[in-house]
Write a protein that holds these residues in place. Structure first.
Motif, short mmCIF file in Angstrom:
data_model
loop_
_atom_site.label_atom_id
_atom_site.label_comp_id
_atom_site.label_asym_id
_atom_site.label_seq_id
_atom_site.Cartn_x
_atom_site.Cartn_y
_atom_site.Cartn_z
N LEU A 210 0.65 -1.04 0.15
CA LEU A 210 -0.04 -0.15 -0.30
C LEU A 210 0.86 1.15 -0.09
O LEU A 210 1.58 1.42 1.05
N TYR A 211 1.02 1.95 -1.00
CA TYR A 211 1.69 2.83 -1.15
C TYR A 211 1.06 4.39 -0.92
O TYR A 211 -0.50 4.83 -0.73
N MET A 212 1.71 5.29 -0.64
CA MET A 212 1.52 6.51 0.59
C MET A 212 1.98 7.26 0.80
O MET A 212 3.59 6.99 1.31
N ASP A 213 1.80 8.99 1.78
CA ASP A 213 3.06 9.83 1.59
C ASP A 213 3.33 8.92 3.15
O ASP A 213 2.83 8.59 4.15
N VAL A 214 4.18 9.53 3.51
CA VAL A 214 5.23 9.52 4.83
C VAL A 214 4.37 9.71 6.18
O VAL A 214 4.27 7.97 7.16
N ARG A 215 3.72 10.51 6.68
CA ARG A 215 3.03 10.81 7.81
C ARG A 215 1.77 9.48 7.84
O ARG A 215 1.84 9.47 8.84
N SER A 216 0.84 9.61 6.76
CA SER A 216 0.36 8.54 6.75
C SER A 216 0.29 6.97 7.33
O SER A 216 -0.24 6.63 7.87
N ALA A 217 1.94 6.56 6.32
CA ALA A 217 2.27 5.44 7.12
C ALA A 217 2.66 5.18 7.90
O ALA A 217 2.43 4.76 8.64
N GLU A 218 2.93 6.56 8.89
CA GLU A 218 3.01 6.36 10.86
C GLU A 218 2.70 6.86 11.22
O GLU A 218 2.11 6.01 12.37
#
Length: 468
Positions: free
Chosen positions: A207-215
């Protein structure tokens, strides 16, 4: 691919071993020489099923290295996984000193493009702090003009269950990957896509996403699971009051596909390295952002209280003064298939029993050494209480001379004991079950006084005489 793992704790060691197993060249770094010596001598500093065998196999093929050499570790890996501890600080926030020190070392020694992966569970915004530390080190080396294109920070949180971590890594439900949408970020994403390609052959799991969303995803996942546990524990306490059976309730609500059965078991509370600190850290993050997470504050409060529910049941049956009483305890680790004692309910339960004058004879299949260490610290200033705690070599040995049995961890070997032998060895046939392993009616029929979590007590006489 050449991979560096910074930190040989639970997450780092499993990640490094599994990546080596699928053919990568892995360099595992730790600043603790004791851990590295254990690993280089064929041992494993943690208990995780299957891990020792993978490490032995990959070492024999030269695909995994263990070292304290920081410079060599940075030079080795094109992908640098930061997998160090993020313990809770005094205010409940995640302590990032080890993460930032790892970033500092990468910036100090990096000699080409690096993908820096935050594998540790870290608060939203940590990637920016890691990037700033690396940039500062590059600037100190006179390389500030190259910083924007010489590295990228990626968030790739772990979703490993202790006791099943190897299988979780090798057969992931999902791989969460947060990256920046710039030139360096796109290059990092391609390298990570190549690294995880073996896990996506049947179908795409990333699942690819922006960094903050992954955190944020990692914290939100653990908070949801902790909420389910505390919800069921609160329901179990109400079930005790109204005469309902929480096991019947669990089956009733779990059959709803919108709810499901996972993490719906009532017990003596959650522990371990993830749920307690991650709930605290998310609450702290919210407070720093001007928001109150009322549900998670309640989750934490319920879990804190739940760890002494069984002690209150013992007091109701045997009285508040337990002087002269001896209890057999089965299970010390916070869950089965691990030796992890962090935030384990056993620590609270045993400490409470000792404080009330009792003696405790405890056993765990794998956590005895770790239990000896943590209880030595927990009871360091508690007078003679430590002397009243004994660790036994088998579950049978704990029963000898005990007034009652307490079950605190649901190890498989505890699920079908010889109850008749147990009755013959215990001073009185009493079980306080913190994991609801047994059936109240069956226990009553065997002549065993059985007290569980959220399950009705069945008096011994009613087991054979329905009109009693």
């Amino acid at each position: 691919m050449k991979i560096t793992i910074i930190g040989t704790g639970y997450v780092g060691l499993v990640t490094g071993a599994c990546l080596a197993e699928i053919g990568n060249d892995v360099f595992c770094l730790d600043v603790d020489p004791r851990k590295i010596d254990i690993l280089n001598n064929g041992g494993v500093p943690i208990h995780e099923p299957g891990l020792k065998e993978i490490i032995a196999r990959t070492r024999a093929h030269g695909r995994i290295t263990f070292s304290t050499d920081v410079k060599a570790s940075v030079e080795h890996g094109e992908i640098q996984f930061i997998a160090v501890g993020t313990p809770p600080d005094e205010d409940g926030s995640a302590d990032l000193q080890y993460v930032l020190e790892a970033a500092r070392n990468i910036g100090r020694y990096m000699n080409g493009f690096k993908v820096i992966v935050d594998k540790s569970t870290v608060p939203v915004g940590t990637a920016e702090r890691v990037r700033a530390v690396v940039e500062a080190e590059l600037a100190a080396r006179g390389l500030a003009d190259r910083a924007a294109r010489s590295f990228s920070v990626v968030s790739n949180p772990e979703f490993l269950k202790e006791g099943a971590a190897v299988d979780d890594f090798m057969r992931p439900d999902r791989i969460v990957l947060g990256s920046d949408d710039d030139e360096a970020g796109r290059l990092a994403r391609e390298k990570m896509k190549r690294l995880y390609a073996p896990f996506n052959r049947n179908h795409e799991r990333t699942l690819y996403m922006d960094v903050r969303s992954a955190e944020f995803t990692k914290y939100a996942a653990n908070a949801m699971l902790a909420t389910r546990i505390s919800f069921m524990n609160e329901m179990s306490n109400l079930a005790d009051r109204v005469g309902a059976d929480i096991e019947a309730v669990r089956r009733g609500i779990g059959s709803d596909p919108r709810i499901g059965y996972h993490f719906l078991y009532a017990g003596v509370g959650y522990g371990g390295s993830c749920f307690p600190k991650d709930v605290q850290a998310l609450v702290r993050t919210a407070n720093d952002s001007g928001q109150q997470l009322r549900i998670l504050e309640a989750v934490e409060a319920v879990n804190h209280d739940q760890k002494e529910v069984l002690v209150r049941k013992i007091e109701q049956v045997l009285g508040a003064d337990l002087t002269g009483r001896t209890f057999a305890v089965w299970g010390l680790s916070f869950k089965p298939n691990t030796d992890d004692m962090r935030e384990a309910p056993s620590r609270r339960v045993i400490a409470a029993l000792l404080a009330r004058g009792a003696c405790v004879q405890a056993y765990d299949p794998v956590a005895l050494d770790e239990a000896r260490r943590v209880f030595a610290l927990d009871l360091a200033n508690r007078g003679d209480e430590h002397a009243r705690l004994a660790f036994e070599a088998s579950q049978e040995e704990t029963l000898s001379g005990a007034d009652a049995l307490i079950v605190l961890t649901e190890w498989k070997e505890f699920k079908s004991p010889d109850f008749m032998h147990m009755k013959s060895v215990l001073k009185s046939p009493v079980i306080f079950d913190g994991r609801n392993l047994y059936e109240p009616q069956a226990m009553a029929e065997l002549g065993i006084d059985y007290y569980a979590i959220g399950r009705p007590y069945v008096p011994l006489q009613s087991a054979t005489d329905p009109h009693a």
